[in-house]
Design an enzyme around this catalytic site. Structure first.
Site, PDB file in Angstrom:
ATOM      1  CB  CYS A 276      -0.923   0.002   1.209  1.00 44.60           C
ATOM      2  SG  CYS A 276      -2.119  -1.322   1.126  1.00 44.60           S
TER       3      CYS A 276
HETATM    4  N1  LIG Z   1      -2.884  -6.106   1.650  1.00 42.34           N
HETATM    5  C1  LIG Z   1      -3.273  -5.049   2.336  1.00 42.34           C
HETATM    6  O1  LIG Z   1      -2.887  -4.880   3.480  1.00 42.34           O
HETATM    7  C2  LIG Z   1      -4.226  -4.020   1.733  1.00 42.34           C
HETATM    8  C3  LIG Z   1      -4.779  -3.056   2.583  1.00 42.34           C
HETATM    9  C4  LIG Z   1      -5.662  -2.134   2.065  1.00 42.34           C
HETATM   10  C5  LIG Z   1      -5.951  -2.151   0.702  1.00 42.34           C
HETATM   11  N2  LIG Z   1      -5.380  -3.090  -0.115  1.00 42.34           N
HETATM   12  C6  LIG Z   1      -5.744  -3.072  -1.538  1.00 42.34           C
HETATM   13  O2  LIG Z   1      -6.629  -4.162  -1.787  1.00 42.34           O
HETATM   14  C7  LIG Z   1      -6.411  -4.679  -3.097  1.00 42.34           C
HETATM   15  C8  LIG Z   1      -6.118  -6.176  -3.018  1.00 42.34           C
HETATM   16  O3  LIG Z   1      -4.930  -6.349  -2.291  1.00 42.34           O
HETATM   17  P1  LIG Z   1      -4.497  -7.748  -1.675  1.00 42.34           P
HETATM   18  O4  LIG Z   1      -3.403  -7.439  -0.726  1.00 42.34           O
HETATM   19  O5  LIG Z   1      -5.683  -8.501  -1.162  1.00 42.34           O
HETATM   20  O6  LIG Z   1      -3.917  -8.489  -2.982  1.00 42.34           O
HETATM   21  P2  LIG Z   1      -3.537 -10.031  -3.145  1.00 42.34           P
HETATM   22  O7  LIG Z   1      -2.531 -10.108  -4.216  1.00 42.34           O
HETATM   23  O8  LIG Z   1      -3.249 -10.647  -1.810  1.00 42.34           O
HETATM   24  O9  LIG Z   1      -4.891 -10.700  -3.657  1.00 42.34           O
HETATM   25  C9  LIG Z   1      -5.477 -10.395  -4.869  1.00 42.34           C
HETATM   26  C10 LIG Z   1      -6.172 -11.650  -5.406  1.00 42.34           C
HETATM   27  O10 LIG Z   1      -6.837 -11.289  -6.612  1.00 42.34           O
HETATM   28  C11 LIG Z   1      -6.730 -12.380  -7.500  1.00 42.34           C
HETATM   29  N3  LIG Z   1      -7.031 -11.921  -8.853  1.00 42.34           N
HETATM   30  C12 LIG Z   1      -6.186 -11.436  -9.800  1.00 42.34           C
HETATM   31  N4  LIG Z   1      -6.887 -11.119 -10.913  1.00 42.34           N
HETATM   32  C13 LIG Z   1      -8.180 -11.403 -10.654  1.00 42.34           C
HETATM   33  C14 LIG Z   1      -9.380 -11.290 -11.412  1.00 42.34           C
HETATM   34  N5  LIG Z   1      -9.382 -10.783 -12.645  1.00 42.34           N
HETATM   35  N6  LIG Z   1     -10.528 -11.681 -10.845  1.00 42.34           N
HETATM   36  C15 LIG Z   1     -10.552 -12.179  -9.589  1.00 42.34           C
HETATM   37  N7  LIG Z   1      -9.450 -12.298  -8.818  1.00 42.34           N
HETATM   38  C16 LIG Z   1      -8.287 -11.906  -9.346  1.00 42.34           C
HETATM   39  C17 LIG Z   1      -5.333 -12.903  -7.288  1.00 42.34           C
HETATM   40  O11 LIG Z   1      -5.193 -14.232  -7.752  1.00 42.34           O
HETATM   41  C18 LIG Z   1      -5.212 -12.785  -5.769  1.00 42.34           C
HETATM   42  O12 LIG Z   1      -5.633 -13.953  -5.114  1.00 42.34           O
HETATM   43  C19 LIG Z   1      -5.269  -3.853  -3.695  1.00 42.34           C
HETATM   44  O13 LIG Z   1      -5.822  -2.802  -4.433  1.00 42.34           O
HETATM   45  C20 LIG Z   1      -4.587  -3.298  -2.472  1.00 42.34           C
HETATM   46  O14 LIG Z   1      -3.920  -2.082  -2.755  1.00 42.34           O
HETATM   47  C21 LIG Z   1      -4.537  -4.040   0.380  1.00 42.34           C
END
Ligand SMILES: NC(=O)c1ccc[n+]([C@@H]2O[C@H](COP(=O)([O-])OP(=O)(O)OC[C@H]3O[C@@H](n4cnc5c(N)ncnc54)[C@H](O)[C@@H]3O)[C@@H](O)[C@H]2O)c1
Length: 439
Positions: A276
């Site tokens: 992030c």
């Molecule tokens: N990790 C954190 O602490 C956090 C905190 C706040 C916000 N975010 C935001 O949340 C969002 C997700 O982050 P995350 O950490 O969960 O990512 P992540 O990589 O852990 O998970 C994302 C998932 O999406 C899947 N994916 C990819 N393409 C896809 C599609 N077309 N359809 C469905 N699934 C698909 C991937 O296989 C993966 O399992 C990002 O925008 C991130 O910036 C993350």
């Protein structure tokens, strides 16, 4: 109020609505668990077959979620996962939690949001509510998602289907503020979209904060993360300045933090990490560039923070020099590889840069992290050594990059010849001890 909306709201209130989460990662799986535990039927959709199989077997792969929680939901038929997007045809409510990284050029990579939206557009039907959770620049929900969703459909947003943005604020590893009790900002494309989305999320989450538009919700997330990035940049620059002045920055920060108002404590470190803080503000500066505006605070903080691993390595060089040694050929033990304490998340971890730079300077680098058994990064791979105390005794210098609780700091201090402590992990233990070099 449209009949479609009335029917959808009834299902949401009764918790009989079928919902899906696209993207079962750090954000999506905890959200799926919270909604499942609130009694909703949750379908997780993810192209990653391994994640899908793990969930259907009742196994968690996210530190904050226990396998027994997933297993209980799967057994109660409240949670199921699939790679098949056509199942969205039978779903009323969809949350999108896909990655939003940067491209190699530093520009936003919206390909995941785009592909999820395209697949969702094929199954869009009346009475659907959709919430984008992925962090992105203001305008994404309206300009990109809404346009794609309605390209081939005659459905009207705010009447036939409902679209909103709600930023995820989860902080992995944290136990006081989690998905269920973190206030959830929600802004819709229309007021009806905000209301329907807030009603849905309010069934499972403790506090929903409606705002007037999707853009306000998108920008609020970027303000929060830019606030952190800029303040970390400021305190990192304080560390550089204090070093030149021969002042202990940690003592300065603790002294300033005694002010009961008007100051918030941030601490310096080896650089930004995680999915992030190093990335999200750059989505904002990229968007502003298209409007001929330079986001100066973001650019400056990013520059300072990005240079911190290089600064750490320069401090390692100076520390070795005091012992008549060079980085070239020295045994350097890096302790902690995850980007923050007590978790296994390696994304954007500054340890990768610190290790890479030390290797470039021909140090013999080993690392230990109780949460990260193996690193596979660009052109190098490494396994965590097994006995960090033995390795500390043998190393010319120990570089503490991540202050995991699991480390025995008094023993480390006893055994090591020289320590570069980038987190003030040794604190008072190392007071006036010449073998500990603080950032
Ligand atoms: N990790 C954190 O602490 C956090 C905190 C706040 C916000 N975010 C935001 O949340 C969002 C997700 O982050 P995350 O950490 O969960 O990512 P992540 O990589 O852990 O998970 C994302 C998932 O999406 C899947 N994916 C990819 N393409 C896809 C599609 N077309 N359809 C469905 N699934 C698909 C991937 O296989 C993966 O399992 C990002 O925008 C991130 O910036 C993350």
């Amino acid at each position: 109020m449209s009949e479609v909306r009335t029917a959808l709201e009834r299902k949401l209130k009764e918790r009989s609505a079928k919902m899906a989460i696209l993207g079962l990662g750090y954000v999506g799986l905890p959200l799926a668990t919270v909604f499942g535990e609130a009694g909703m039927d949750v379908l997780g959709v993810d192209p990653d077959q391994r994640k899908v199989d793990a969930i259907n077997k009742g196994e968690s792969y996210i530190g904050d979620i226990e396998s027994k929680q997933v297993a209980a939901l799967v057994k109660a038929k409240k949670l199921r996962a699939t790679t098949d997007f056509s199942e969205l045809a039978h779903v009323d409510a969809v949350s999108i939690c896909v990655p939003t990284p940067l491209r190699k050029t530093g520009d936003p990579d919206l390909s995941y949001i785009l592909s999820a939206t395209e697949k969702l557009a094929e199954q869009l039907h009346p009475g659907m509510v959709i919430v984008l959770e992925s962090t992105t620049y203001p305008g994404t929900t309206r300009e990109l998602m809404l346009e794609k969703l309605t390209e081939k459909s005659k459905l009207k947003v705010g009447e036939d289907f409902f679209l909103a943005f709600s930023p995820e604020r989860v902080d992995p590893g944290r136990t006081d503020w989690t998905t269920v009790n973190m206030p959830k900002v929600i802004g819709g494309i229309t007021p009806a979209c905000s209301e329907v989305a807030a009603l849905w999320y309010g069934q499972a989450l403790q506090a929903v904060v409606p705002v007037s538009s999707a853009e306000v919700a998108e920008m609020a997330k970027l303000l929060e993360n830019t606030f952190r990035m800029v303040n970390i940049g400021l305190v990192n620059e304080m560390a550089l300045m204090c070093n030149r002045l021969g002042i202990d920055v940690w003592e300065v920060i603790d002294a300033a933090a005694t002010k009961p108002f008007g100051f918030m404590k941030f601490t310096p470190g080896p650089g930004l990490g995680g999915h992030c803080i190093p990335i999200d503000p750059l989505y904002l500066s990229w968007k502003l560039k298209s409007l001929n505006y330079t986001a100066r605070f973001i650019e400056l903080a990013s520059e300072i923070n990005t240079n911190m691993p290089r600064y750490v390595v320069s401090r390692v060089g100076e520390a070795l020099n005091e012992h008549s040694k060079a980085i070239n050929g020295s045994n350097v033990l890096v302790l902690g590889a995850a980007y923050k304490p007590d978790i296994d998340d390696m994304r954007e971890s500054p340890a990768l840069d610190v290790i890479g730079l030390l290797r470039e300077k021909k140090a013999k680098v080993t690392y230990h992290d109780p949460h990260v058994p193996h690193i596979d990064h660009e052109d190098w791979q490494m396994d965590s050594i097994s006995d960090y105390l033995k390795a500390a005794a043998e190393a010319d210098v120990v570089v503490l990059v991540t202050n995991h609780k699991a480390y025995d700091y008094p023993e480390l201090l006893k055994k090591s010849k020289l320590i570069v402590d980038t987190r003030n992990a040794f604190g008072k233990l190392a007071k006036d001890d010449p073998k500990v070099v603080k950032l």
